[in-house]
Design an enzyme around this catalytic site. Structure first.
Site, mmCIF file in Angstrom:
data_model
loop_
_atom_site.group_PDB
_atom_site.id
_atom_site.type_symbol
_atom_site.label_atom_id
_atom_site.label_comp_id
_atom_site.label_asym_id
_atom_site.label_seq_id
_atom_site.Cartn_x
_atom_site.Cartn_y
_atom_site.Cartn_z
ATOM 1 N N TYR A 131 0.276 -4.355 11.531
ATOM 2 C CA TYR A 131 0.075 -2.912 10.831
ATOM 3 C C TYR A 131 0.558 -1.938 12.054
ATOM 4 O O TYR A 131 1.407 -1.101 11.433
ATOM 5 C CB TYR A 131 -1.537 -2.587 10.833
ATOM 6 C CG TYR A 131 -1.998 -2.986 9.311
ATOM 7 C CD1 TYR A 131 -1.742 -4.358 9.031
ATOM 8 C CD2 TYR A 131 -2.233 -2.208 8.392
ATOM 9 C CE1 TYR A 131 -2.015 -4.800 7.853
ATOM 10 C CE2 TYR A 131 -2.652 -2.694 6.996
ATOM 11 C CZ TYR A 131 -2.609 -3.836 6.666
ATOM 12 O OH TYR A 131 -2.702 -4.491 5.486
ATOM 13 N N HIS A 150 0.703 -1.121 -0.065
ATOM 14 C CA HIS A 150 -0.036 -0.050 0.015
ATOM 15 C C HIS A 150 0.908 1.371 0.083
ATOM 16 O O HIS A 150 0.510 2.169 0.593
ATOM 17 C CB HIS A 150 -1.026 0.127 1.048
ATOM 18 C CG HIS A 150 -1.911 -1.017 1.180
ATOM 19 N ND1 HIS A 150 -3.033 -1.233 0.598
ATOM 20 C CD2 HIS A 150 -1.768 -2.244 1.964
ATOM 21 C CE1 HIS A 150 -3.653 -2.281 0.643
ATOM 22 N NE2 HIS A 150 -3.242 -3.067 1.432
ATOM 23 N N ASN A 208 -10.189 -3.374 1.808
ATOM 24 C CA ASN A 208 -9.791 -3.053 0.406
ATOM 25 C C ASN A 208 -11.134 -2.947 -0.269
ATOM 26 O O ASN A 208 -12.162 -2.735 0.389
ATOM 27 C CB ASN A 208 -9.172 -4.362 -0.035
ATOM 28 C CG ASN A 208 -7.749 -4.834 0.526
ATOM 29 O OD1 ASN A 208 -7.074 -3.715 0.624
ATOM 30 N ND2 ASN A 208 -7.466 -5.793 0.809
#
Length: 485
Positions: A336, A53, A126
């Site tokens: 993350y 990303h 997404n």
């Protein structure tokens, strides 16, 4: 009147155009701290780009609740019809570097942050309702196949298809990616999904499983391979330009926010694993329930500060919203936030885009890079909140809020590394294929063949056997397309 030019410590700068030298033609002096400060900062202007990303766009807006969800959750932003919550949304491509084209055939990231009264709630998803994998232990290997070959430094169709052929759980997402929805025309013209299964819990301690859907009100628009190839050469930043321009022109994009809700007890008896990220919940069993509208209406003032340093993470949960036994989600809860600590630093949540806008952060974490930066929405950081840096304490430090405890979740079974290949990897991929008309199916065949024909015969054979199990016509169409390539 111009502001005065200063160094980083606030000292006025008399000359910013000439280095300090030993004579007009002499060498530069090591004591020229202005030069050193400028060059040292320039060398550090870029933080490491995201491993995935990396190329992204973002904007601010509002979420307006149109249906009260108090019966399901005590989350503040989902209670009270008409409640408005500030949001930030980051769009992205997945596999490319930060300078890659927006028109690549690639999933799109759709990451929403709600700045709620009880902290930031991030839905990091997404533009597809499923993913390639159901277990996070495979994620680094998968991403390696989507990046550059370590020897050639080029994209590698053999690695990509080899991995997919050995992991048939990817077939559902591969079918979506290679379909006519594989290249969105813009970020405004695509849906977003939380993809994972999350949980709601209410004041009575009841738990519900939930999936988030963001349906574009601009309509779905996609690019053909030919259109995308042309656009990549003309304007590799077309999606960024489209989003920024639309907001600047007052054409604020909107998404209808929907949820699917499953009572906790249903999960045990449902005919598929509701925590499997490669599966969707059929709408006939759990219909979409529209709960609000998300509108983007403000562009960032500084891309680096507000988009590049935006640090969204699925672990940003708030009272009333929790995780689930979804194995990919469990891995992402760690990965993350850890990636953001590596990229930006331990205090990344003190940056304006990341700090809670509608609530004050109070904790006992201290020190580290950028400590004391302070959230401009509250005027101070936890580092400036006095000397007490431990808890419990008798110095009136932040106290636990027991009323927000998540209800217990029953977990049973022996600890082991369970074989997940027992799951059905073909039914939903085949169902999706059969929903396509003949023209869409042919485009799917041609798109798959374009890269699969570059893989070895052994990989092609393995992959075709998976397509065969999804639908014999699926495999036959790809065979014909490869033969014609």
């Amino acid at each position: 009147m111009n502001q005065r030019l200063t160094s980083q410590n606030g000292a006025p700068i008399a000359d910013d155009q000439n280095s300090l030298t030993a004579g007009a033609r002499g060498g530069v002096m090591l004591q020229d701290w202005q030069l050193i400060e400028k060059l040292a900062h320039f060398n550090r202007e870029r933080i490491p780009e995201r491993v995935v990303h990396a190329k992204g766009s973002g904007a601010y807006g509002t979420f307006t609740l149109t249906r009260d969800l108090s019966e399901f959750t005590l989350a503040d932003h989902f209670r009270g019809v008409g409640k408005q919550t500030e949001v930030f949304l980051r769009f992205s491509t997945v596999g490319g570097e930060s300078g890659s084209a927006d028109a690549e055939r690639d999933p799109r990231g759709f990451a929403v942050r709600f700045y709620t009264a009880n902290g930031n709630h991030d839905v990091v998803g997404n533009n597809t309702p499923v993913f390639f994998l159901r277990d996070g232990i495979k994620f680094p290997d998968f991403i390696h196949t989507q990046k550059r070959n370590p020897k050639t430094n080029m994209k590698d169709p053999e690695a990509m298809w080899d991995f997919w052929s050995l992991n048939p759980e990817a077939l559902h997402q591969v079918t979506i990616l290679m379909s006519d929805r594989g290249i969105p025309a813009s970020y405004r013209h695509m849906n977003g999904y939380g993809s994972h299964t999350f949980s709601f819990w209410n004041e009575q301690g009841e738990r519900f499983w939930v999936k988030f859907h963001f349906k574009t009100q601009q309509g779905i628009k996609n690019l053909s391979n030919q259109q995308a190839d042309k656009l990549k050469g003309i304007d590799p930043d077309h999606a960024q330009r489209d989003l920024y321009g639309a907001i600047e022109d007052g054409e604020f994009p909107k998404w209808s926010v929907n949820v699917q809700i499953m009572p906790e007890a249903d999960a045990e008896k449902y005919h598929l694993n509701p925590f499997d990220l490669t599966k969707v919940w059929p709408h006939k069993d759990y219909p979409l329930q529209e709960i609000g509208v998300l509108e983007l209406n403000r562009n960032p003032e500084n891309y680096f500060n507000e988009v590049e340093q935006a640090a969204l993470a699925p672990s940003n949960l708030v009272p009333g919203i929790g995780a689930s036994p979804d194995k990919m989600l469990q891995a992402r809860l760690f990965a993350y936030a850890d990636a953001q600590r590596y990229r930006i630093g331990a205090n990344y949540n003190q940056l304006p885009v990341n700090c809670p806008h509608a609530s004050q952060a109070n904790h006992y974490q201290r020190g580290g890079a950028m400590a004391g930066t302070g959230c401009p929405f509250h005027g101070r950081s936890p580092d400036s909140a006095g000397s007490v840096n431990y808890g419990p304490n008798s110095q009136n430090g932040p106290a636990q809020q027991a009323q927000y405890a998540e209800p217990p979740m029953d977990i049973a079974g022996a600890m082991a590394r369970y074989d997940k290949t027992v799951e059905d990897d073909y039914q939903q991929a085949g169902d999706l294929f059969r929903l396509m008309n003949a023209e869409q199916q042919q485009a799917l065949f041609d798109t798959i063949a374009a890269t699969l024909e570059q893989a070895s015969e052994a990989v092609q054979a393995r992959m075709l056997s998976h397509f065969e199990q999804a639908d014999p016509a699926y495999a036959e169409g790809i065979r014909a397309a490869i033969a014609a390539a």
